[in-house]
Write an enzyme that holds these catalytic residues in place. Structure first.
Site, PDB file in Angstrom:
ATOM      1  N   ASP A  51      -4.526 -42.556 -43.531  1.00 33.51           N
ATOM      2  CA  ASP A  51      -4.449 -43.799 -42.750  1.00 33.51           C
ATOM      3  C   ASP A  51      -5.744 -43.948 -41.956  1.00 33.51           C
ATOM      4  O   ASP A  51      -6.499 -42.989 -41.796  1.00 33.51           O
ATOM      5  CB  ASP A  51      -3.228 -43.788 -41.818  1.00 33.51           C
ATOM      6  CG  ASP A  51      -2.741 -45.207 -41.504  1.00 33.51           C
ATOM      7  OD1 ASP A  51      -3.443 -46.180 -41.864  1.00 33.51           O
ATOM      8  OD2 ASP A  51      -1.665 -45.341 -40.890  1.00 33.51           O
ATOM      9  N   ASP A  52      -5.984 -45.183 -41.471  1.00 34.42           N
ATOM     10  CA  ASP A  52      -7.209 -45.398 -40.699  1.00 34.42           C
ATOM     11  C   ASP A  52      -7.136 -44.722 -39.334  1.00 34.42           C
ATOM     12  O   ASP A  52      -8.116 -44.164 -38.857  1.00 34.42           O
ATOM     13  CB  ASP A  52      -7.544 -46.904 -40.586  1.00 34.42           C
ATOM     14  CG  ASP A  52      -6.376 -47.752 -40.109  1.00 34.42           C
ATOM     15  OD1 ASP A  52      -5.270 -47.211 -39.865  1.00 34.42           O
ATOM     16  OD2 ASP A  52      -6.550 -48.983 -40.000  1.00 34.42           O
ATOM     17  N   ASP A  64      -2.150 -43.946 -33.492  1.00 34.15           N
ATOM     18  CA  ASP A  64      -2.190 -44.428 -32.110  1.00 34.15           C
ATOM     19  C   ASP A  64      -1.026 -43.780 -31.365  1.00 34.15           C
ATOM     20  O   ASP A  64      -1.149 -42.685 -30.818  1.00 34.15           O
ATOM     21  CB  ASP A  64      -2.133 -45.958 -32.117  1.00 34.15           C
ATOM     22  CG  ASP A  64      -2.354 -46.578 -30.754  1.00 34.15           C
ATOM     23  OD1 ASP A  64      -1.880 -46.004 -29.763  1.00 34.15           O
ATOM     24  OD2 ASP A  64      -2.986 -47.642 -30.656  1.00 34.15           O
TER      25      ASP A  64
END
Ligand SMILES: O=P(O)(O)OC[C@H]1O[C@H](OP(=O)(O)OP(=O)(O)O)[C@H](O)[C@@H]1O
Ligand code: HPA
Ligand SMILES: [Mg+2]
Length: 175
Positions: free
Chosen positions: A109-110, A113
């Site tokens: 995934d980028d 968070d």
């Protein structure tokens, strides 16, 4: 209700901005691959869409992995996190490659968070290796490999979400 303060988006709450260019992102993905190359080999890459598609393509290219699957999850609507929705699960073929638990699979995934998205995918593939390019402190414990940590109050602006635009000079009141 009248007089109530408008709800702040996750981006507004974050306060600090961390803009990432295509160049920087490509460099960070390559750096991530250097680390992953020590961990693999991997049978397949599982991209968490949509943000994970871009790093997954770069990482898979560098690692020579040709089997790529997606897990499609929607959560942030622009920049506010709602309930997570799995729009498409992991394919049967990829599940088989990972022996049902994700062993030998690489989830990409980028960023992480809050970690909610990553946690959900980890539950689907507990033995997979989870890599992200960026990590914020809340989500960091979920990730096996990442490149850059940014503070929780930072919002990362990815190149596919942004465009070059005019910025007024500081003297004219620009922030
Ligand atoms: O750790 P969390 O707090 O769960 O946030 C991280 C997730 O949020 C973003 O995706 P988003 O849901 O915005 O969808 P997108 O990838 O389609 O942009 C990002 O790409 C991660 O997948
Ligand atoms: O910092 C962020 N940037 C972009 N998308 C995100 N989704 C969750 N956090 C972020
Ligand atoms: Mg995403």
């Amino acid at each position: 209700m009248a007089g109530e303060a408008p709800e702040l988006s996750a981006q507004e709450r974050a306060g600090k901005a961390f803009p990432v260019s295509w160049d920087q992102f490509h460099r960070d993905c390559r750096a991530l691959t250097w680390r992953l190359n020590e961990v693999g080999p991997f049978h397949a890459v599982i991209a968490i869409t949509r943000g994970g598609l871009v790093p997954a393509a770069i990482v898979a290219r560098e690692l020579g992995v040709r089997v790529i699957d997606t897990v499609c999850i929607a959560s942030y609507d622009h920049n506010k996190q709602g309930d997570l929705q799995v729009l498409k699960g992991i394919s049967e073929a990829a599940m088989k490659l990972g022996g049902g638990t994700g062993k030998g699979l690489l989830i990409v995934d980028d960023l992480v968070d809050t970690g909610k998205t990553g946690k959900l995918v980890r539950e689907m593939l507990p033995d997979a290796h989870f890599a992200t390019v960026y990590a914020k402190p809340m989500g960091r414990p979920l990730v096996d490999t990442f490149i850059t940590e940014v503070s929780q109050d930072t919002w990362i602006f990815f190149p596919w979400d942004t465009a070059l635009s005019y910025h007024p000079p500081l003297r004219d009141g620009a922030a």
